[in-house]
Design an enzyme around this catalytic site. Structure first.
Site, PDB file in Angstrom:
ATOM      1  CE  LYS A  54      12.886  85.163  28.902  1.00 12.73           C
ATOM      2  NZ  LYS A  54      13.786  84.000  28.971  1.00 12.73           N
ATOM      3  CD  GLN A  98      15.445  83.294  32.262  1.00 14.86           C
ATOM      4  OE1 GLN A  98      14.484  83.021  31.548  1.00 14.86           O
ATOM      5  NE2 GLN A  98      16.375  84.142  31.886  1.00 14.86           N
ATOM      6  CG  ASP A 121      14.459  78.789  26.355  1.00 12.98           C
ATOM      7  OD1 ASP A 121      14.448  79.952  25.934  1.00 12.98           O
ATOM      8  OD2 ASP A 121      14.443  78.491  27.564  1.00 12.98           O
TER       9      ASP A 121
HETATM   10  N1  L34 Z   1      16.112  79.429  29.449  1.00  9.74           N
HETATM   11  N2  L34 Z   1      17.468  81.203  29.959  1.00  9.74           N
HETATM   12  C1  L34 Z   1      16.569  80.639  29.143  1.00  9.74           C
HETATM   13  N3  L34 Z   1      16.129  81.246  28.007  1.00  9.74           N
HETATM   14  C2  L34 Z   1      16.590  82.475  27.672  1.00  9.74           C
HETATM   15  O1  L34 Z   1      16.196  83.030  26.526  1.00  9.74           O
HETATM   16  C3  L34 Z   1      17.488  83.113  28.518  1.00  9.74           C
HETATM   17  N4  L34 Z   1      17.941  84.397  28.297  1.00  9.74           N
HETATM   18  C4  L34 Z   1      19.320  84.736  28.629  1.00  9.74           C
HETATM   19  C5  L34 Z   1      19.551  84.292  30.082  1.00  9.74           C
HETATM   20  N5  L34 Z   1      18.920  83.019  30.411  1.00  9.74           N
HETATM   21  C6  L34 Z   1      17.952  82.440  29.656  1.00  9.74           C
HETATM   22  C7  L34 Z   1      17.172  85.494  28.356  1.00  9.74           C
HETATM   23  O2  L34 Z   1      15.954  85.453  28.416  1.00  9.74           O
HETATM   24  C8  L34 Z   1      19.320  86.252  28.441  1.00  9.74           C
HETATM   25  N6  L34 Z   1      17.917  86.622  28.350  1.00  9.74           N
HETATM   26  C9  L34 Z   1      17.436  87.946  28.301  1.00  9.74           C
HETATM   27  C10 L34 Z   1      16.096  88.226  28.089  1.00  9.74           C
HETATM   28  C11 L34 Z   1      15.617  89.522  28.063  1.00  9.74           C
HETATM   29  C12 L34 Z   1      16.467  90.566  28.231  1.00  9.74           C
HETATM   30  C13 L34 Z   1      17.810  90.327  28.421  1.00  9.74           C
HETATM   31  C14 L34 Z   1      18.290  89.019  28.464  1.00  9.74           C
HETATM   32  C15 L34 Z   1      15.914  91.950  28.223  1.00  9.74           C
HETATM   33  O3  L34 Z   1      14.754  92.154  28.014  1.00  9.74           O
HETATM   34  N7  L34 Z   1      16.733  92.959  28.463  1.00  9.74           N
HETATM   35  C16 L34 Z   1      16.293  94.340  28.504  1.00  9.74           C
HETATM   36  C17 L34 Z   1      16.606  94.935  29.859  1.00  9.74           C
HETATM   37  C18 L34 Z   1      15.976  94.203  30.974  1.00  9.74           C
HETATM   38  C19 L34 Z   1      16.319  94.747  32.345  1.00  9.74           C
HETATM   39  O4  L34 Z   1      16.053  95.935  32.571  1.00  9.74           O
HETATM   40  O5  L34 Z   1      16.857  93.982  33.164  1.00  9.74           O
HETATM   41  C20 L34 Z   1      17.031  95.092  27.411  1.00  9.74           C
HETATM   42  O6  L34 Z   1      16.500  96.125  26.982  1.00  9.74           O
HETATM   43  O7  L34 Z   1      18.120  94.666  27.037  1.00  9.74           O
END
Ligand code: L34
Length: 305
Positions: A54, A98, A121
């Site tokens: 982010k 988060q 959010d």
């Molecule tokens: N306050 N908490 C708050 N806001 C959110 O919007 C979230 N979330 C969830 C968990 N807690 C939170 C996220 O940001 C889940 N989440 C989230 C965000 C990004 C990704 C996955 C979950 C993401 O970019 N995933 C990548 C892989 C990242 C890695 O390598 O670890 C993907 O390609 O799926």
């Protein structure tokens, strides 16, 4: 048959390009940029990874970005004070805490403390309430559901009259996306079923879905014979199922991807699906929040207070 892959990474790039030109326009008009603070408590490896992504994205877009990392031991009171400080800061348009938070801190209290006008959010009850009521000038939509809906629209999947089955009933994904898909309007007008751990026959419901949205957090839960041939499958699961030889987490979705590809019409991968879209929509909410602040638009939330 092999399913078309809906790439969240590609769609993210398109959205970020649109946002970059908005940031330019904002600079030209007001000499200001969107301001986002990401608050991370502790060192949960998944949270560290998501928050890092982010922050990187915000900086790339030229936002004023504050990465506020706090120790696991921070008290609830101190965290509330910190939020209040950002609520008052005119250069901050978005506040993100988060989740999950350590057990000694009430997530509910923290979410309620964020100014709804800065709740990018979309977790504050005021924004969730506006989302349920619907309409054009709603509050902020939660980022993951908004990203899912955007992916469905951009993939060219018809939603009007479609049978949508949502697996999972969390506050951040299942409940909001179920409501959003049933609303009047673009990318919605669907007939929605929400299923969960107490549902009698999960597979049977899933087989009826033209659009299957899976947010259960159970790796490989959805088997290929749960999928209607030609359906659009959105896999929201980001499960850490192991560690590679280089020390990186191995990620897997809630759907058995390789097998599902043989049945589905369109499908999102993990990684590279919903995750990147969540981040793109967070940036979009932050840009919108900045415009509202700069143009003194009383937001939905303001009217309520
Ligand atoms: N306050 N908490 C708050 N806001 C959110 O919007 C979230 N979330 C969830 C968990 N807690 C939170 C996220 O940001 C889940 N989440 C989230 C965000 C990004 C990704 C996955 C979950 C993401 O970019 N995933 C990548 C892989 C990242 C890695 O390598 O670890 C993907 O390609 O799926």
């Amino acid at each position: 048959m092999s399913a078309e892959i809906i790439s969240g990474t590609e769609m993210r790039a398109a959205i970020l390009e649109e946002l970059a030109s908005e940031v330019e326009a904002m600079k030209a008009k007001y000499g200001k940029v969107p301001g986002l603070v990401t608050i991370l408590v502790g060192e949960n490896p998944a949270s560290v990874s998501y928050v890092t992504l982010k922050v990187k994205t915000a900086l790339k877009l030229g936002f004023h970005e504050i990465q506020d990392n706090q120790p696991e031991s921070i008290t609830e009171e101190a965290l509330l004070d910190l939020i209040e400080q950002y609520n008052q800061d005119p250069n901050i348009h978005g506040i993100l805490v988060q989740l999950p938070l350590p057990k000694h801190i009430s997530e509910e209290k923290i979410i309620y403390a964020i100014d709804p006008d800065k709740d990018v959010d979309g977790f504050h009850p005021v924004n969730l309430g506006r989302m349920v009521i619907g309409g054009e000038d709603g509050g902020f939509l939660p980022c993951t559901p908004a990203g899912i809906q955007e992916m469905i629209v951009r993939s060219g999947t018809e939603t009007s009259g479609a049978e949508v089955v949502v697996v999972g009933r969390s506050n951040i994904v299942g409940k909001p996306i179920a409501i959003m898909m049933g609303q009047k309007g673009r990318g919605a007008n669907s007939t929605v079923t929400m299923v969960h751990t107490r549902t009698r026959d999960l597979a049977e419901h899933c087989r009826r879905a033209d659009i299957l949205i899976v947010a259960a957090g159970v790796p490989g839960l959805v088997k290929p014979d749960w999928i209607k041939p030609g359906a659009t499958v959105i896999d929201v699961g980001v499960n850490r199922v192991g560690t590679s030889s280089t020390g990186k987490a191995i990620l897997s979705g809630d759907v058995d991807f390789a097998e599902a590809c043989k049945v589905a019409g369109k499908i999102t991968p993990v990684p590279g699906g919903v995750g990147p879209m969540t981040i793109a929509l967070l940036m979009k909410n932050t840009v919108r929040s900045a415009w509202m602040a700069l143009e003194n638009k009383s937001s939905a939330a303001y009217v309520c207070r």
